[in-house]
Design a protein around this motif. Sequence first.
Motif, PDB file in Angstrom:
ATOM      1  N   LEU A   1      73.549   8.511  33.537  1.00 49.19           N
ATOM      2  CA  LEU A   1      74.737   9.224  34.018  1.00 49.19           C
ATOM      3  C   LEU A   1      74.950  10.513  33.225  1.00 49.19           C
ATOM      4  N   LYS A   2      74.660  10.455  31.925  1.00 43.68           N
ATOM      5  CA  LYS A   2      74.765  11.682  31.120  1.00 43.68           C
ATOM      6  C   LYS A   2      73.784  12.744  31.603  1.00 43.68           C
ATOM      7  N   SER A   3      72.541  12.325  31.870  1.00 40.31           N
ATOM      8  CA  SER A   3      71.566  13.335  32.329  1.00 40.31           C
ATOM      9  C   SER A   3      71.960  13.898  33.679  1.00 40.31           C
ATOM     10  N   ALA A   4      72.672  13.080  34.474  1.00 43.46           N
ATOM     11  CA  ALA A   4      73.126  13.593  35.773  1.00 43.46           C
ATOM     12  C   ALA A   4      74.335  14.504  35.601  1.00 43.46           C
ATOM     13  N   GLY A   5      74.792  14.696  34.341  1.00 39.60           N
ATOM     14  CA  GLY A   5      75.857  15.673  34.098  1.00 39.60           C
ATOM     15  C   GLY A   5      77.255  15.095  33.993  1.00 39.60           C
ATOM     16  N   PHE A   6      77.382  13.763  34.055  1.00 43.03           N
ATOM     17  CA  PHE A   6      78.715  13.154  33.932  1.00 43.03           C
ATOM     18  C   PHE A   6      79.079  12.967  32.462  1.00 43.03           C
ATOM     19  N   ARG A   7      80.338  13.278  32.119  1.00 42.24           N
ATOM     20  CA  ARG A   7      80.830  12.990  30.770  1.00 42.24           C
ATOM     21  C   ARG A   7      81.083  11.483  30.687  1.00 42.24           C
ATOM     22  N   THR A   8      80.169  10.793  30.011  1.00 43.04           N
ATOM     23  CA  THR A   8      80.126   9.335  30.052  1.00 43.04           C
ATOM     24  C   THR A   8      80.283   8.750  28.660  1.00 43.04           C
ATOM     25  N   ARG A   9      81.005   7.660  28.545  1.00 41.78           N
ATOM     26  CA  ARG A   9      81.122   6.947  27.280  1.00 41.78           C
ATOM     27  C   ARG A   9      80.809   5.473  27.523  1.00 41.78           C
ATOM     28  N   MET A  10      79.946   4.908  26.682  1.00 41.50           N
ATOM     29  CA  MET A  10      79.694   3.476  26.771  1.00 41.50           C
ATOM     30  C   MET A  10      80.509   2.827  25.668  1.00 41.50           C
ATOM     31  N   ASP A  11      81.328   1.851  26.044  1.00 41.71           N
ATOM     32  CA  ASP A  11      82.251   1.244  25.085  1.00 41.71           C
ATOM     33  C   ASP A  11      81.745  -0.137  24.680  1.00 41.71           C
ATOM     34  N   ALA A  12      81.024  -0.167  23.546  1.00 37.44           N
ATOM     35  CA  ALA A  12      80.431  -1.439  23.092  1.00 37.44           C
ATOM     36  C   ALA A  12      81.244  -2.057  21.955  1.00 37.44           C
ATOM     37  N   ARG A  13      82.510  -1.640  21.812  1.00 43.55           N
ATOM     38  CA  ARG A  13      83.315  -2.190  20.714  1.00 43.55           C
ATOM     39  C   ARG A  13      83.501  -3.702  20.863  1.00 43.55           C
ATOM     40  N   GLU A  14      83.781  -4.335  19.754  1.00 42.28           N
ATOM     41  CA  GLU A  14      84.034  -5.778  19.750  1.00 42.28           C
ATOM     42  C   GLU A  14      85.472  -6.034  20.192  1.00 42.28           C
ATOM     43  N   MET A  15      85.712  -5.946  21.466  1.00 39.73           N
ATOM     44  CA  MET A  15      87.053  -6.184  22.009  1.00 39.73           C
ATOM     45  C   MET A  15      86.884  -6.915  23.329  1.00 39.73           C
ATOM     46  N   ARG A  16      87.906  -7.605  23.769  1.00 40.03           N
ATOM     47  CA  ARG A  16      87.860  -8.217  25.100  1.00 40.03           C
ATOM     48  C   ARG A  16      87.730  -7.122  26.153  1.00 40.03           C
TER      49      ARG A  16
ATOM     50  N   GLY B   1      89.175  -6.878  28.954  1.00 38.64           N
ATOM     51  CA  GLY B   1      90.509  -6.536  29.458  1.00 38.64           C
ATOM     52  C   GLY B   1      91.212  -5.507  28.576  1.00 38.64           C
ATOM     53  N   ALA B   2      91.053  -5.635  27.265  1.00 44.04           N
ATOM     54  CA  ALA B   2      91.680  -4.682  26.344  1.00 44.04           C
ATOM     55  C   ALA B   2      91.052  -3.306  26.493  1.00 44.04           C
ATOM     56  N   LYS B   3      89.736  -3.307  26.766  1.00 40.36           N
ATOM     57  CA  LYS B   3      89.070  -2.019  26.997  1.00 40.36           C
ATOM     58  C   LYS B   3      89.560  -1.383  28.296  1.00 40.36           C
ATOM     59  N   TYR B   4      89.723  -2.185  29.340  1.00 42.49           N
ATOM     60  CA  TYR B   4      90.208  -1.624  30.611  1.00 42.49           C
ATOM     61  C   TYR B   4      91.547  -0.933  30.371  1.00 42.49           C
ATOM     62  N   TYR B   5      92.438  -1.634  29.675  1.00 42.21           N
ATOM     63  CA  TYR B   5      93.771  -1.122  29.381  1.00 42.21           C
ATOM     64  C   TYR B   5      93.678   0.191  28.613  1.00 42.21           C
ATOM     65  N   TRP B   6      92.804   0.189  27.597  1.00 44.06           N
ATOM     66  CA  TRP B   6      92.609   1.371  26.742  1.00 44.06           C
ATOM     67  C   TRP B   6      92.215   2.607  27.548  1.00 44.06           C
ATOM     68  N   TRP B   7      91.232   2.443  28.448  1.00 41.66           N
ATOM     69  CA  TRP B   7      90.706   3.600  29.192  1.00 41.66           C
ATOM     70  C   TRP B   7      91.581   3.969  30.376  1.00 41.66           C
ATOM     71  N   GLU B   8      92.290   2.971  30.917  1.00 40.53           N
ATOM     72  CA  GLU B   8      93.278   3.310  31.961  1.00 40.53           C
ATOM     73  C   GLU B   8      94.373   4.177  31.366  1.00 40.53           C
ATOM     74  N   LEU B   9      94.862   3.828  30.202  1.00 39.26           N
ATOM     75  CA  LEU B   9      95.884   4.621  29.511  1.00 39.26           C
ATOM     76  C   LEU B   9      95.426   6.064  29.350  1.00 39.26           C
ATOM     77  N   ARG B  10      94.138   6.241  29.067  1.00 35.04           N
ATOM     78  CA  ARG B  10      93.585   7.579  28.817  1.00 35.04           C
ATOM     79  C   ARG B  10      93.113   8.289  30.087  1.00 35.04           C
ATOM     80  N   GLY B  11      93.331   7.639  31.235  1.00 29.60           N
ATOM     81  CA  GLY B  11      93.134   8.328  32.508  1.00 29.60           C
ATOM     82  C   GLY B  11      91.705   8.521  32.962  1.00 29.60           C
TER      83      GLY B  11
END
Lengths: 404, 404
Positions: free
Chosen positions: B316-331, B333-343
């Motif tokens: 996705l990065k090579s296709a030009g999308f600003r992409t982040r892979m979130d491999a943190r040690e979190m549930r 659901g908590a990650k969904y909440y985190w990234w939804e908050l950040r839009g």
Amino acid sequence: MDDDAGALPEKHQFSEWYNDILWRAEIMDVRYPVKGIYVWYPYGFALRKHVYQHLRDLLDRDHQEALFPLLIPEQEFMKEAEHIKGFENEVYWVTHGGTTPLEVRLALRPTSETAIYPMYALWVRSHADLPLKIYQIVNTFRHETKQTRPMIRAREITSFMDSHTVHATWDEAESQVESEIALTREFYESLCIPIIISKRPDWDKFPGADYTIAVDTIMPNGKTLQIGTVHHLGTHFSKTFSINYEDAKGEQQLANQTCYGISERCIAALIGVHGDNKGLILPPAVATIQIVIVPIMIGKRHEDVLASAQKLEEELKSAGFRTRMDAREMRPGAKYYWWELRGVPLRRELGPRDIDVGKVMAVTRLGEKVPLDRAGIADGVNRVLAESKGRRAYEEQPVPGKFN
Amino acid sequence: MDDDAGALPEKHQFSEWYNDILWRAEIMDVRYPVKGIYVWYPYGFALRKHVYQHLRDLLDRDHQEALFPLLIPEQEFMKEAEHIKGFENEVYWVTHGGTTPLEVRLALRPTSETAIYPMYALWVRSHADLPLKIYQIVNTFRHETKQTRPMIRAREITSFMDSHTVHATWDEAESQVESEIALTREFYESLCIPIIISKRPDWDKFPGADYTIAVDTIMPNGKTLQIGTVHHLGTHFSKTFSINYEDAKGEQQLANQTCYGISERCIAALIGVHGDNKGLILPPAVATIQIVIVPIMIGKRHEDVLASAQKLEEELKSAGFRTRMDAREMRPGAKYYWWELRGVPLRRELGPRDIDVGKVMAVTRLGEKVPLDRAGIADGVNRVLAESKGRRAYEEQPVPGKFN
């Protein structure tokens, strides 16, 4: 540009040459009615934009860009004694809002430590927040009393890249210093600017640093120009601004810090190191215009040539080159002079005969002439720019410090 | 972010919601120790960067970017009587350099006419120099005494796009006003922000303008927010600053001018108009991160999933999308909440079962779930982003002024 302005001074009269090339090539206008404060013309602004974009690309590998305020309240600015001493004579102070005196005087940042570190004290909580690596590119101000010169010693430094990192240990901060030096070396190598790296004696270090590494280049007048500095701040500022973190054992520790700066002097160096008696010489990666197309419009094939030149322009633009087609009513020779002065790396001349044989003449800013096939022109251009005499000369030069 | 901070206020309590989202989503930090002056966090700075890059792309079609000084000497600032009257109560004055009083006080630009027009008087000579269309994006300052709010009413406006054009005739300047309005409409349409365009009554026009056109949006609290202005200046400033040109007959004429501004209120509008109870909603074109990949790492296929997620990120990065892979040690659901908050506009969830069937679940910020084929993923992503509910809702809404 005023056509009656006579010739550009020769480059061995460096001071006159530098002052002259700035307005002739429309880099900066020095006629703004405040001493030491200058205006970026559009042509110069675009050069500045490409140079700083290149620096951003390097920094963005492992730093984040942010933006801190210009105005620093007096009590924050005055917190760190050595630091004040280093800047107190050259700080501009804002004292009034409208006709009302301010309760707290505000300093225009001469450098940003005292604007950033109160925020770092809030942002850094635990070892998990470290390392923190943030930079900004901002205007900074110094009330210079010495002779001022555009980009070299100015009262408004319009573009100062200012990086501030926070680490758990002194050694980690030292590794960061090394990594900032490597980044600086890469930056200047890509601009073909030879540099000298040296640890500064104590009397010449940044006010509040454990030690300072300076990056210099040698300008054509034989004088060194400092074009970058990296400072190991140790715990000097973290003590003053309470930048602490909780380590893995739950204990509070003082953070170690570095700061690192590259001002628009990098553009002064670019201009000074590379120019010649004909004008600017700009590395293709940062040139405002990379390719200029001059159609040789003779006799009845006028429209034929213009149409071919427009097609060539479109093709080079789609291939990503910053291209300008110059169809003004001027002699080709006058156009060559115009674009050489402005440092355009590659000129393409296109006349009726070139169209007939499917070739285009490419002339580099250093005078190399390379006929290129019209088909697959973008590849040919890339090859010429990569192999040009300027790049080769840089790679072969025996400048001290270049690869040290 | 402090995890103990409780829930985001609901958006119908707009003022609380706005203040809260700025720090929770790491847009701006309001804790800088000067009232009305704020700090851009890296996440917010990147959003600002993409929004202004988009504005630059539109302007660069027929304007040139330049850069004029922040500091304006008192005698220039005081030249135009109406203009002074409009700004005199809110100008910050620099009075000292170090401990020495300055001979001439310097204003921090509250707006740039009086910094730019002395230069235009030098740059404009003949009708061949016209039209001149230059813009800059700079920090400007106003000593606001009313209640301050990040990006809406600040003492340092960190990002003000300021365009200044010069024309031969009043009618040509009027055409330019229309073209600036069209550009503003295009800018806000691409950000899905509905606007209302209105000619201001005389008491509300820019100090020194013949007339002012304002661009407003309606914020969720029902209040209008002015997010752009275009001014026809006539010959008001050209008289004062002697901006003359020689016409085709060799006679001196006063130039006609326009100026035009869009401040960082455009980002306040972006945040205010689009957010919801879960947080920010960012249009893909300007989002700091466009796609977040959340690997669902369960049991023994942990490494298998992580490797696939990394591969997806690269692609996705090579296709030009600003992409982040979130491999943190979190549930997850908590990650969904985190990234939804950040839009973040698009979330990709990737678990063992998805790998087996060659699918990836795409979830838009508005909750639409679209399973996409793993092969040709970039095309699928583009389609989902272009067709998302947010864009459709904007295009279908009956907002006055949207297409007027």
